[in-house]
Design an enzyme around this catalytic site. Structure first.
Site, PDB file in Angstrom:
ATOM      1  N   SER A 164     -32.001 -31.497  15.461  1.00 22.67           N
ATOM      2  CA  SER A 164     -32.165 -31.239  16.021  1.00 22.67           C
ATOM      3  C   SER A 164     -33.281 -30.947  17.172  1.00 22.67           C
ATOM      4  O   SER A 164     -34.445 -30.025  16.140  1.00 22.67           O
ATOM      5  CB  SER A 164     -31.059 -30.155  17.080  1.00 22.67           C
ATOM      6  OG  SER A 164     -31.195 -28.911  18.085  1.00 22.67           O
ATOM      7  N   THR A 188     -23.322 -28.382  19.773  1.00 22.73           N
ATOM      8  CA  THR A 188     -23.470 -29.471  19.945  1.00 22.73           C
ATOM      9  C   THR A 188     -23.020 -30.997  19.309  1.00 22.73           C
ATOM     10  O   THR A 188     -22.441 -30.615  17.960  1.00 22.73           O
ATOM     11  CB  THR A 188     -25.357 -30.424  19.756  1.00 22.73           C
ATOM     12  OG1 THR A 188     -25.862 -31.436  19.883  1.00 22.73           O
ATOM     13  CG2 THR A 188     -24.757 -30.294  18.046  1.00 22.73           C
ATOM     14  N   LYS A 207     -18.425 -29.576  20.453  1.00 23.84           N
ATOM     15  CA  LYS A 207     -18.034 -29.710  21.991  1.00 23.84           C
ATOM     16  C   LYS A 207     -16.931 -29.114  22.492  1.00 23.84           C
ATOM     17  O   LYS A 207     -16.480 -28.079  22.947  1.00 23.84           O
ATOM     18  CB  LYS A 207     -18.820 -29.997  22.998  1.00 23.84           C
ATOM     19  CG  LYS A 207     -20.682 -30.423  22.315  1.00 23.84           C
ATOM     20  CD  LYS A 207     -21.743 -30.871  24.001  1.00 23.84           C
ATOM     21  CE  LYS A 207     -22.990 -30.760  23.427  1.00 23.84           C
ATOM     22  NZ  LYS A 207     -22.845 -31.725  24.148  1.00 23.84           N
ATOM     23  N   ASP A 218     -24.742 -29.127  29.919  1.00 25.99           N
ATOM     24  CA  ASP A 218     -24.814 -30.372  30.067  1.00 25.99           C
ATOM     25  C   ASP A 218     -25.277 -30.805  31.220  1.00 25.99           C
ATOM     26  O   ASP A 218     -26.093 -31.826  31.623  1.00 25.99           O
ATOM     27  CB  ASP A 218     -24.397 -31.021  29.545  1.00 25.99           C
ATOM     28  CG  ASP A 218     -24.555 -31.364  27.473  1.00 25.99           C
ATOM     29  OD1 ASP A 218     -25.660 -30.738  27.166  1.00 25.99           O
ATOM     30  OD2 ASP A 218     -23.830 -30.802  27.001  1.00 25.99           O
ATOM     31  N   ALA A 258     -20.127 -37.352  25.920  1.00 20.68           N
ATOM     32  CA  ALA A 258     -21.651 -37.552  27.064  1.00 20.68           C
ATOM     33  C   ALA A 258     -21.176 -38.131  28.550  1.00 20.68           C
ATOM     34  O   ALA A 258     -21.568 -37.163  29.241  1.00 20.68           O
ATOM     35  CB  ALA A 258     -22.961 -38.067  26.927  1.00 20.68           C
ATOM     36  N   ASN A 287     -17.368 -48.945  30.178  1.00 20.65           N
ATOM     37  CA  ASN A 287     -16.755 -48.900  28.785  1.00 20.65           C
ATOM     38  C   ASN A 287     -16.791 -50.528  27.483  1.00 20.65           C
ATOM     39  O   ASN A 287     -15.837 -50.652  28.308  1.00 20.65           O
ATOM     40  CB  ASN A 287     -15.979 -47.750  28.813  1.00 20.65           C
ATOM     41  CG  ASN A 287     -15.932 -47.254  27.105  1.00 20.65           C
ATOM     42  OD1 ASN A 287     -17.325 -46.582  27.025  1.00 20.65           O
ATOM     43  ND2 ASN A 287     -14.890 -47.005  26.843  1.00 20.65           N
ATOM     44  N   ARG A 288     -16.653 -50.026  26.621  1.00 22.01           N
ATOM     45  CA  ARG A 288     -16.688 -51.024  25.865  1.00 22.01           C
ATOM     46  C   ARG A 288     -14.877 -51.439  25.949  1.00 22.01           C
ATOM     47  O   ARG A 288     -13.985 -52.111  25.828  1.00 22.01           O
ATOM     48  CB  ARG A 288     -17.416 -51.069  24.637  1.00 22.01           C
ATOM     49  CG  ARG A 288     -16.488 -52.195  23.490  1.00 22.01           C
ATOM     50  CD  ARG A 288     -17.370 -51.900  22.016  1.00 22.01           C
ATOM     51  NE  ARG A 288     -17.164 -50.355  21.540  1.00 22.01           N
ATOM     52  CZ  ARG A 288     -17.550 -49.698  20.427  1.00 22.01           C
ATOM     53  NH1 ARG A 288     -18.838 -50.706  19.527  1.00 22.01           N
ATOM     54  NH2 ARG A 288     -17.934 -48.602  19.877  1.00 22.01           N
ATOM     55  N   PRO A 337     -11.868 -50.663  27.788  1.00 20.49           N
ATOM     56  CA  PRO A 337     -11.787 -50.026  28.870  1.00 20.49           C
ATOM     57  C   PRO A 337     -10.973 -49.052  29.432  1.00 20.49           C
ATOM     58  O   PRO A 337     -10.920 -48.803  30.921  1.00 20.49           O
ATOM     59  CB  PRO A 337     -11.765 -51.595  29.901  1.00 20.49           C
ATOM     60  CG  PRO A 337     -11.738 -52.082  28.267  1.00 20.49           C
ATOM     61  CD  PRO A 337     -11.815 -51.969  27.753  1.00 20.49           C
ATOM     62  N   GLU A 338      -9.765 -48.686  28.517  1.00 21.61           N
ATOM     63  CA  GLU A 338      -8.663 -47.924  28.572  1.00 21.61           C
ATOM     64  C   GLU A 338      -9.473 -46.619  29.301  1.00 21.61           C
ATOM     65  O   GLU A 338      -8.911 -45.421  29.152  1.00 21.61           O
ATOM     66  CB  GLU A 338      -8.179 -47.489  27.658  1.00 21.61           C
ATOM     67  CG  GLU A 338      -6.932 -48.600  27.286  1.00 21.61           C
ATOM     68  CD  GLU A 338      -7.852 -50.028  27.215  1.00 21.61           C
ATOM     69  OE1 GLU A 338      -9.093 -50.207  25.919  1.00 21.61           O
ATOM     70  OE2 GLU A 338      -7.502 -51.681  27.757  1.00 21.61           O
ATOM     71  N   LYS A 339     -10.564 -46.019  28.172  1.00 20.86           N
ATOM     72  CA  LYS A 339     -11.071 -44.878  27.950  1.00 20.86           C
ATOM     73  C   LYS A 339     -12.016 -45.066  29.325  1.00 20.86           C
ATOM     74  O   LYS A 339     -12.251 -43.461  29.794  1.00 20.86           O
ATOM     75  CB  LYS A 339     -11.963 -44.636  26.924  1.00 20.86           C
ATOM     76  CG  LYS A 339     -11.355 -44.841  25.302  1.00 20.86           C
ATOM     77  CD  LYS A 339     -12.799 -43.921  24.336  1.00 20.86           C
ATOM     78  CE  LYS A 339     -12.235 -44.682  23.391  1.00 20.86           C
ATOM     79  NZ  LYS A 339     -13.811 -44.116  22.936  1.00 20.86           N
TER      80      LYS A 339
HETATM   81  P1  ATR Z   1     -18.102 -41.088  20.072  1.00 25.88           P
HETATM   82  O1  ATR Z   1     -17.538 -40.820  18.841  1.00 25.88           O
HETATM   83  O2  ATR Z   1     -18.326 -40.453  21.151  1.00 25.88           O
HETATM   84  O3  ATR Z   1     -17.241 -42.060  20.889  1.00 25.88           O
HETATM   85  P2  ATR Z   1     -19.590 -43.329  20.282  1.00 25.88           P
HETATM   86  O4  ATR Z   1     -18.666 -44.217  19.056  1.00 25.88           O
HETATM   87  O5  ATR Z   1     -21.430 -43.554  19.500  1.00 25.88           O
HETATM   88  O6  ATR Z   1     -19.323 -41.762  19.943  1.00 25.88           O
HETATM   89  O7  ATR Z   1     -19.209 -43.986  21.487  1.00 25.88           O
HETATM   90  C1  ATR Z   1     -19.855 -43.845  22.076  1.00 25.88           C
HETATM   91  C2  ATR Z   1     -20.034 -44.455  23.557  1.00 25.88           C
HETATM   92  O8  ATR Z   1     -20.355 -45.225  23.268  1.00 25.88           O
HETATM   93  C3  ATR Z   1     -18.641 -45.114  23.703  1.00 25.88           C
HETATM   94  O9  ATR Z   1     -18.575 -45.237  25.316  1.00 25.88           O
HETATM   95  C4  ATR Z   1     -18.462 -45.934  22.911  1.00 25.88           C
HETATM   96  O10 ATR Z   1     -17.779 -47.013  23.424  1.00 25.88           O
HETATM   97  P3  ATR Z   1     -16.133 -46.872  23.289  1.00 25.88           P
HETATM   98  O11 ATR Z   1     -15.148 -46.167  23.694  1.00 25.88           O
HETATM   99  O12 ATR Z   1     -15.891 -48.354  23.455  1.00 25.88           O
HETATM  100  O13 ATR Z   1     -16.192 -46.888  21.525  1.00 25.88           O
HETATM  101  C5  ATR Z   1     -20.202 -46.135  23.525  1.00 25.88           C
HETATM  102  N1  ATR Z   1     -20.387 -47.622  22.742  1.00 25.88           N
HETATM  103  C6  ATR Z   1     -20.430 -47.135  20.959  1.00 25.88           C
HETATM  104  N2  ATR Z   1     -21.015 -48.522  20.275  1.00 25.88           N
HETATM  105  C7  ATR Z   1     -21.285 -49.323  21.479  1.00 25.88           C
HETATM  106  C8  ATR Z   1     -21.244 -50.698  20.889  1.00 25.88           C
HETATM  107  N3  ATR Z   1     -22.082 -51.177  19.986  1.00 25.88           N
HETATM  108  N4  ATR Z   1     -20.990 -51.756  22.009  1.00 25.88           N
HETATM  109  C9  ATR Z   1     -20.624 -50.922  23.510  1.00 25.88           C
HETATM  110  N5  ATR Z   1     -20.458 -49.600  23.505  1.00 25.88           N
HETATM  111  C10 ATR Z   1     -20.714 -48.766  22.189  1.00 25.88           C
END
Ligand code: ATR
Length: 285
Positions: free
Chosen positions: A20, A67, A71, A107, A136, A157-158, A160-162
């Site tokens: 940090s 952090t 959070k 933030d 975030a 988002n990877r 999409p539901e989220k």
């Molecule tokens: P958290 O635990 O907060 O979800 P994370 O796994 O690092 O932390 O993911 C944070 C964001 O980055 C999420 O939106 C995640 O997408 P998913 O919701 O599909 O997991 C995205 N993310 C992490 N790795 C990724 C990758 N390799 N490609 C695309 N998106 C990714």
């Protein structure tokens, strides 16, 4: 900095926390203002979050930053939280005052102020694309949604539901149209064409995965975009280099950290600290 028996304590809790930058920049502000405060970092594991907050009460710690990944987890242990923190669902700042722990989210202030001061976006553009849908992204989408000039927010988002559930949850707090899409090349090409600002909130490109980018080969980027990457480790991500390569403006997220920290400092002390001093305390690379 002279530590005495009357020095008040500030801290950050996280897991991990040893990388940090907050102690560096917060203590720089403390020194510049000559206050009798000291800011330290505590490594707190998830199972100890409640104990840590009870410790904050017992030891009369004046303020904390919270952090990743705590959070959300701190919320049940607080006496009160701000409307903003409640809507975002995350607390990154705790103020211990008159025996009560009050939670805030700075933030949101951090990203909005950095978009204005670092990226030079005042006002913000009408259409903004956000990559990611985790914690975030919640702060970023909420913050953008509070700005009257923002008309559309496209969430990619990877999973999409989220993105869909984030859009649904934030829609009561904004007049902007919230749209959700899978983080895929064809979707990005179509959506970025009508966007003026792209904000990456995913962890893609963060150390040690520095050769990865959330937009793949970057074919969807164009020169009329400002690309803001909240990843600041490394300071210059692959995404920023891709943006610059197509003639777009690329901006790293380190100053978002500074502005959220400055706002936290103001909540604890009543003084808005000198941000230039805080920026100067950060590593240059
Ligand atoms: P958290 O635990 O907060 O979800 P994370 O796994 O690092 O932390 O993911 C944070 C964001 O980055 C999420 O939106 C995640 O997408 P998913 O919701 O599909 O997991 C995205 N993310 C992490 N790795 C990724 C990758 N390799 N490609 C695309 N998106 C990714």
């Amino acid at each position: 900095m002279k530590i005495t028996s009357s020095t008040k304590l500030l801290a950050v809790i996280g897991d991990p926390v040893k990388h940090s930058f907050s102690p560096l920049m917060q203590n720089a502000a403390v020194r510049a203002l000559g206050l009798d405060l000291c800011y330290v970092a505590f490594h707190v594991r998830p199972e100890s979050v409640g104990a840590a907050l009870n410790g904050m009460r017992a030891l009369n710690i004046m303020g904390m930053n919270v952090t990743v990944p705590h959070k959300e987890a701190v919320i049940p242990f607080l006496d009160e939280i701000s409307d903003e923190a409640a809507r975002v669902g995350a607390v990154n700042t705790i103020h211990h005052i008159e025996g009560r722990l009050i939670g805030y989210n700075t933030d949101v202030y951090g990203i909005l102020t950095s978009l204005k001061e670092t990226a030079g976006l005042a006002p913000l553009p009408p259409t903004v694309a956000v990559l990611g849908a985790s914690g975030a992204a919640r702060g970023v989408v909420y913050g953008l949604g509070t700005r009257p000039e923002v008309e559309r927010i496209l969430i990619y988002n990877r999973t999409p539901e989220k993105a869909e559930s984030l859009a649904r949850e934030m829609s009561p707090w904004t007049h902007a149209r919230l749209e959700s899409y899978p983080l895929a090349e064809t979707e990005l090409v179509a959506g970025l064409r009508s966007s003026q600002l792209l904000i990456n909130t995913t962890s893609v490109g963060m150390h040690p995965r520095v050769d990865e980018s959330p937009v793949g080969d970057g074919a969807a980027l164009h020169p009329d975009l400002v690309v803001y990457d909240i990843v600041f480790n490394p300071l210059e991500t692959k995404l920023i280099r891709q943006a610059q390569a197509v003639g777009a403006k690329g901006v790293g997220g380190i100053e978002m950290l500074v502005y959220q920290g400055a706002k936290s400092f103001e909540i604890w002390t009543g003084i808005y600290p000198p941000v230039e001093v805080m920026k100067a305390a950060l590593p240059r690379r």
